[in-house]
Design a protein around this motif. Structure first.
Motif, mmCIF file in Angstrom:
data_model
loop_
_atom_site.group_PDB
_atom_site.id
_atom_site.type_symbol
_atom_site.label_atom_id
_atom_site.label_comp_id
_atom_site.label_asym_id
_atom_site.label_seq_id
_atom_site.Cartn_x
_atom_site.Cartn_y
_atom_site.Cartn_z
ATOM 1 N N LEU A 80 0.834 -1.209 0.000
ATOM 2 C CA LEU A 80 0.000 0.000 0.000
ATOM 3 C C LEU A 80 0.868 1.259 0.000
ATOM 4 O O LEU A 80 0.574 2.237 -0.707
ATOM 5 C CB LEU A 80 -0.919 -0.003 1.221
ATOM 6 N N ILE A 81 1.933 1.246 0.785
ATOM 7 C CA ILE A 81 2.838 2.395 0.826
ATOM 8 C C ILE A 81 3.492 2.613 -0.538
ATOM 9 O O ILE A 81 3.583 3.746 -1.025
ATOM 10 C CB ILE A 81 3.902 2.187 1.917
ATOM 11 N N LEU A 83 2.374 1.640 -3.535
ATOM 12 C CA LEU A 83 1.392 2.086 -4.515
ATOM 13 C C LEU A 83 1.067 3.563 -4.349
ATOM 14 O O LEU A 83 0.790 4.264 -5.315
ATOM 15 C CB LEU A 83 0.114 1.253 -4.390
ATOM 16 N N THR A 84 1.105 4.044 -3.102
ATOM 17 C CA THR A 84 0.806 5.445 -2.831
ATOM 18 C C THR A 84 1.971 6.355 -3.199
ATOM 19 O O THR A 84 1.767 7.472 -3.678
ATOM 20 C CB THR A 84 0.469 5.631 -1.342
ATOM 21 N N SER A 85 3.187 5.887 -2.986
ATOM 22 C CA SER A 85 4.364 6.749 -3.100
ATOM 23 C C SER A 85 5.038 6.726 -4.456
ATOM 24 O O SER A 85 5.590 7.741 -4.900
ATOM 25 C CB SER A 85 5.391 6.353 -2.024
ATOM 26 N N TYR A 98 8.288 10.902 1.774
ATOM 27 C CA TYR A 98 8.624 9.688 1.028
ATOM 28 C C TYR A 98 9.681 8.875 1.774
ATOM 29 O O TYR A 98 9.630 7.637 1.804
ATOM 30 C CB TYR A 98 9.137 10.052 -0.359
ATOM 31 N N ALA A 193 -9.443 9.302 -4.697
ATOM 32 C CA ALA A 193 -9.198 9.450 -3.268
ATOM 33 C C ALA A 193 -10.501 9.357 -2.481
ATOM 34 O O ALA A 193 -10.549 8.757 -1.401
ATOM 35 C CB ALA A 193 -8.504 10.783 -2.998
ATOM 36 N N ALA A 196 -11.453 5.788 -2.214
ATOM 37 C CA ALA A 196 -10.593 5.096 -1.257
ATOM 38 C C ALA A 196 -10.995 5.410 0.180
ATOM 39 O O ALA A 196 -11.006 4.528 1.052
ATOM 40 C CB ALA A 196 -9.132 5.484 -1.496
ATOM 41 N N MET A 279 1.868 14.468 -1.097
ATOM 42 C CA MET A 279 2.665 13.498 -0.347
ATOM 43 C C MET A 279 4.004 14.085 0.062
ATOM 44 O O MET A 279 4.419 13.976 1.218
ATOM 45 C CB MET A 279 2.884 12.241 -1.190
ATOM 46 N N GLY A 284 0.210 13.803 2.664
ATOM 47 C CA GLY A 284 -1.091 13.237 2.335
ATOM 48 C C GLY A 284 -2.088 14.310 1.963
ATOM 49 O O GLY A 284 -1.724 15.450 1.656
ATOM 50 N N TRP A 285 -3.361 13.925 2.010
ATOM 51 C CA TRP A 285 -4.445 14.792 1.572
ATOM 52 C C TRP A 285 -5.368 15.129 2.728
ATOM 53 O O TRP A 285 -5.456 14.395 3.705
ATOM 54 C CB TRP A 285 -5.248 14.102 0.468
#
Length: 340
Positions: A80-81, A83-85, A98, A193, A196, A279, A284-285
């Motif tokens: 998950l980290i 895929l996000t980064s 990061y 987002a 998610a 990020m 994040g958001w």
């Protein structure tokens, strides 16, 4: 090459992949191999998988679930980290977030691999899982392993700090002494987002329902319900905001009315149109704090209005047509300063 002149850092990307992907894969593979080849043949068919506050085993599961849990938890979080980064890193984004994400992925995989392998090893040769010893040595060792892996992963990655360049204020719009002007936009979080966020709320809500149906402790059920309600409230109040610039300053208000923020015109030193990397800059958001006294309503990557307050703090909101909003703010601030 990125449009701001910052070339994507290939060493940073490679080292992130090393600590956030390949190291977790290696740790989990080693742990699962030890479990399958050495420990499962000696373990009872049912093993302890949970210990109470006094360190005594109180929940049990088939022994074959231990390698599966190691893969799911040991690789799930790092995946998950990554895929996000990775999309941001491939664009050339940078920032300490990061680096922290990579260190977190390594730490989680190390903790899970050591904890689950150790708890299975301490039950090898037992006739019954009820005889499992206290779990404290496994917990302490796994936390130490996580700390070592996380710290090492942090220092393996390059610092990747921003250059510290300051964006100049926007060029003011031309306004006469008594001309009235108003600028308004609505900004919302990206659809992916939002999906998610609500998927996460749904997972927590379903977990609460399953816990209630299966007879879990009432405290756990109510805790999950509370978390689901809290996440739903946070999501509902931060998915979209109205942004307004007028002769009283800048107003940013959730479509539900709360939260709301107002930066008075007299409190504004300058305003600029900036590009925001959620990020890399804010971790994040949503409603986010960052270094350098920055607070942001950060709903997506891209253009934003950044207001420098007279206190030295900065308020950022991501919104379309940010250049016009910032230019109007600059014009209003200049006109107010020129008045006797």
């Amino acid at each position: 090459m990125t449009v701001d002149g910052t070339a994507p850092s290939r060493p940073a990307l490679r080292r992130f992949m090393l600590v956030a992907v390949w190291l977790p894969v290696a740790l989990v593979a080693l742990g699962v191999a030890v479990q399958l080849l050495l420990l499962l043949p000696q373990a009872p068919a049912t093993i302890a998988v949970h210990w109470n506050a006094s360190g005594e085993a109180d929940r049990f599961a088939p022994a074959w679930t231990q390698p599966i849990a190691t893969v799911v938890f040991g690789l799930g979080v790092p995946v998950l980290i990554a895929l996000t980064s990775l999309p941001g890193l491939r664009r050339g984004d940078h920032g300490p977030t990061y680096r922290l994400m990579g260190a977190t992925a390594a730490a989680v995989s190390a903790m899970v691999s050591v904890a689950l392998t150790w708890t299975l090893a301490m039950q090898a040769g037992l006739d019954s899982a009820a005889d499992a010893p206290a779990v404290w040595p496994a917990l302490v060792t796994s936390l130490v392993a996580a700390s070592v892996a996380g710290v090492a992963a942090w220092f393996v990655q390059p610092r990747g700090e921003s250059t510290g360049a300051v964006t100049p204020p926007a060029i003011p719009l031309a306004l006469s002494a008594h001309e009235q002007a108003l600028w308004m936009r609505t900004t919302s979080i990206a659809r992916g987002a939002a999906i998610a966020i609500f998927a996460g709320v749904l997972v927590i809500a379903l977990s609460a329902a399953v816990a209630g149906v299966t007879g879990a402790e009432p405290l756990l059920v109510w805790f999950l319900v509370g978390v689901a309600v809290l996440l739903l409230a946070i999501a509902a109040t931060t998915l979209a905001f109205h942004v307004r610039v007028d002769d009283s300053g800048m107003h940013v208000e959730s479509v539900l009315g709360i939260p709301r923020y107002h930066v008075p015109l007299g409190d504004i030193e300058s305003a600029a149109r900036v590009d925001v990397n959620p990020m890399g800059e804010f971790g994040g958001w949503g409603l986010r704090l960052s270094t350098g006294g920055r607070f942001g309503v950060v709903l997506r990557a891209g253009e934003a209005i950044e207001v420098l307050r007279r206190s030295g703090t900065r308020f950022v909101v991501t919104v379309d047509d940010a250049a016009t909003g910032a230019a109007l703010l600059e014009a209003l601030v200049s006109r107010a300063a020129a008045r006797p």
